[in-house]
Design a protein around this motif. Structure first.
Motif, PDB file in Angstrom:
ATOM      1  N   TYR A 169       0.901  -1.053   0.034  1.00  0.00           N
ATOM      2  CA  TYR A 169       0.596  -0.156   0.292  1.00  0.00           C
ATOM      3  C   TYR A 169       1.212   1.612   0.185  1.00  0.00           C
ATOM      4  O   TYR A 169       2.365   1.248   0.563  1.00  0.00           O
ATOM      5  CB  TYR A 169      -0.813   0.306   0.807  1.00  0.00           C
ATOM      6  N   ILE A 170       0.037   2.083  -0.388  1.00  0.00           N
ATOM      7  CA  ILE A 170       0.554   3.392  -0.180  1.00  0.00           C
ATOM      8  C   ILE A 170      -0.472   4.465   0.421  1.00  0.00           C
ATOM      9  O   ILE A 170      -1.886   4.415   0.128  1.00  0.00           O
ATOM     10  CB  ILE A 170       1.212   4.389  -1.123  1.00  0.00           C
ATOM     11  N   THR A 171      -0.207   5.136   0.864  1.00  0.00           N
ATOM     12  CA  THR A 171      -1.145   6.432   1.602  1.00  0.00           C
ATOM     13  C   THR A 171      -0.942   8.528   0.738  1.00  0.00           C
ATOM     14  O   THR A 171       0.390   8.352   0.068  1.00  0.00           O
ATOM     15  CB  THR A 171      -2.026   6.728   2.996  1.00  0.00           C
ATOM     16  N   THR A 172      -2.024   8.577   0.690  1.00  0.00           N
ATOM     17  CA  THR A 172      -2.089  10.049  -0.245  1.00  0.00           C
ATOM     18  C   THR A 172      -3.286  10.680   0.863  1.00  0.00           C
ATOM     19  O   THR A 172      -3.771   9.999   1.252  1.00  0.00           O
ATOM     20  CB  THR A 172      -2.402  10.253  -1.273  1.00  0.00           C
ATOM     21  N   LYS A 173      -2.957  11.747   0.129  1.00  0.00           N
ATOM     22  CA  LYS A 173      -4.115  12.945   1.568  1.00  0.00           C
ATOM     23  C   LYS A 173      -4.870  14.094  -0.055  1.00  0.00           C
ATOM     24  O   LYS A 173      -6.259  14.173   0.387  1.00  0.00           O
ATOM     25  CB  LYS A 173      -3.868  13.711   2.253  1.00  0.00           C
ATOM     26  N   ASP A 174      -4.136  13.552  -1.320  1.00  0.00           N
ATOM     27  CA  ASP A 174      -4.620  14.185  -2.570  1.00  0.00           C
ATOM     28  C   ASP A 174      -3.717  14.419  -3.789  1.00  0.00           C
ATOM     29  O   ASP A 174      -5.004  14.597  -4.919  1.00  0.00           O
ATOM     30  CB  ASP A 174      -3.491  16.113  -2.580  1.00  0.00           C
ATOM     31  N   PHE A 175      -3.712  12.578  -3.837  1.00  0.00           N
ATOM     32  CA  PHE A 175      -3.521  12.583  -4.992  1.00  0.00           C
ATOM     33  C   PHE A 175      -2.613  13.118  -5.820  1.00  0.00           C
ATOM     34  O   PHE A 175      -2.396  12.617  -6.967  1.00  0.00           O
ATOM     35  CB  PHE A 175      -4.581  12.055  -5.546  1.00  0.00           C
ATOM     36  N   LYS A 176      -1.749  13.591  -5.118  1.00  0.00           N
ATOM     37  CA  LYS A 176      -0.158  14.199  -5.887  1.00  0.00           C
ATOM     38  C   LYS A 176       0.616  13.928  -4.872  1.00  0.00           C
ATOM     39  O   LYS A 176       2.155  13.491  -5.480  1.00  0.00           O
ATOM     40  CB  LYS A 176      -0.754  15.866  -5.617  1.00  0.00           C
TER      41      LYS A 176
END
Length: 311
Positions: A169-176
């Motif tokens: 997995y990876i995580t993101t708050k803004d898909f940037k």
């Protein structure tokens, strides 16, 4: 007096009926057909059993990233920002996934390739990515199955091209901007097709046990108090005596539905539960577009469905 009472009663019933209609759930199934060459397909349902293809079952979005340009295993969620976010499998052997966003499920952003396994020299694939949102941390987790050559040799096999997956997995708050890739789940067996949903305070993972010898090829469940884990040991199979993959879920009221691809039988299956423990098979009650391959289900609004029906 009686006339006034009955008039008031009829008025109340009418209001309740309007409210019930307004709250009618509309479910949207995002899926692919064949090998995923033509892209994103959508179907809808108001009862979770009968599904109708939209746009005459033509593609809503043609794949444009990676050398293979496939759009398999599409996963769409409605983000906290109001946008629809989608990830998908771009290739059988690539080291990344596809991503795009949309306001209306019709007009999509430029497609991006996210190289989630690029730093792993031995990574052989990146399959069936999904997104789950954690409202507490306001973070999205994107997760998928990958085989990395030389890892987890205790479950290595020469069957099925020697694939031996674990969930990453990876995580993101803004898909940037994205976190570094990490291991999400090692259940002690070859695992693919995980999908994670929130149930009250815990996260529930539905997954496919991909073990070939002796054959499992079934759907199991695991639990965690946090989205990023650690997840529990996988439980007993919740599907029957057939090969199943690509689980996706929805909940209507207190009723859980899990749909999956009975891929050897070339048909779809579904099971139902009120407690996530006792399951009954309702495969004979569902109707899906011909040729549908697995994807994910989300809820949409009536006005959004009306626009999709115009396509």
């Amino acid at each position: 007096m009686k006339k006034l009472f009955y008039t008031a009663l009829l008025l109340i019933c009418a209001i309740l009926n309007v409210q019930a209609q307004a709250k009618k759930e509309i479910h949207l199934f995002a899926y692919f057909k064949s090998n995923g060459e033509d892209g994103l397909h959508l179907a809808y349902s108001t009862d979770a059993y009968k599904w109708t293809a939209l746009k005459n079952d033509q593609s809503f979005l043609t794949p444009a990233v990676s050398n293979d340009k496939l759009m398999r295993d599409p996963c769409i969620i409605r983000g906290a920002d109001g946008l629809f976010h989608m990830v998908w499998t771009v290739s059988w052997k690539d080291k990344g996934i596809g991503y795009a966003s949309s306001k209306d499920l019709i007009n999509w952003s430029e497609q991006q390739f996210i190289p989630v396994m690029a730093k792993e020299a031995g990574a052989r694939n990146t399959w069936a990515p999904e997104i789950t949102y954690d409202s507490q941390t306001k973070t999205y987790m994107i997760y998928w199955a990958t085989t990395i050559s030389g890892k987890f040799n205790e479950t290595a096999s020469t069957e099925e091209s020697g694939y031996n997956h674990r969930m990453y997995y990876i995580t993101t708050k803004d898909f940037k901007t994205f976190s570094e890739t990490k291991l999400l789940y090692d259940p002690g067996f070859n695992v693919i097709d995980a999908t994670i949903v929130k149930d009250d305070k815990q996260f529930v993972m539905f997954l496919k046990d991909e073990t070939r010898e002796p054959a499992q090829k079934n759907i199991k469940m695991a639990y965690s108090d946090q989205l990023i884990g650690p997840y529990s040991k996988a439980g007993n199979p919740i599907t029957g005596n057939y090969w199943a993959e690509g689980p996706t879920t929805l909940k209507t009221g207190n009723n859980w539905m899990v749909y999956f691809d009975k891929y050897r039988d070339h048909k779809y299956g579904a099971i139902q539960s009120t407690d996530l423990k006792n399951w009954i098979d309702v495969s004979d009650k569902i109707s899906l577009p011909k040729g549908l391959r697995h994807g994910t289900i989300l809820s949409i609004k009536e006005k959004e469905l009306k626009e999709l029906l115009k396509q």
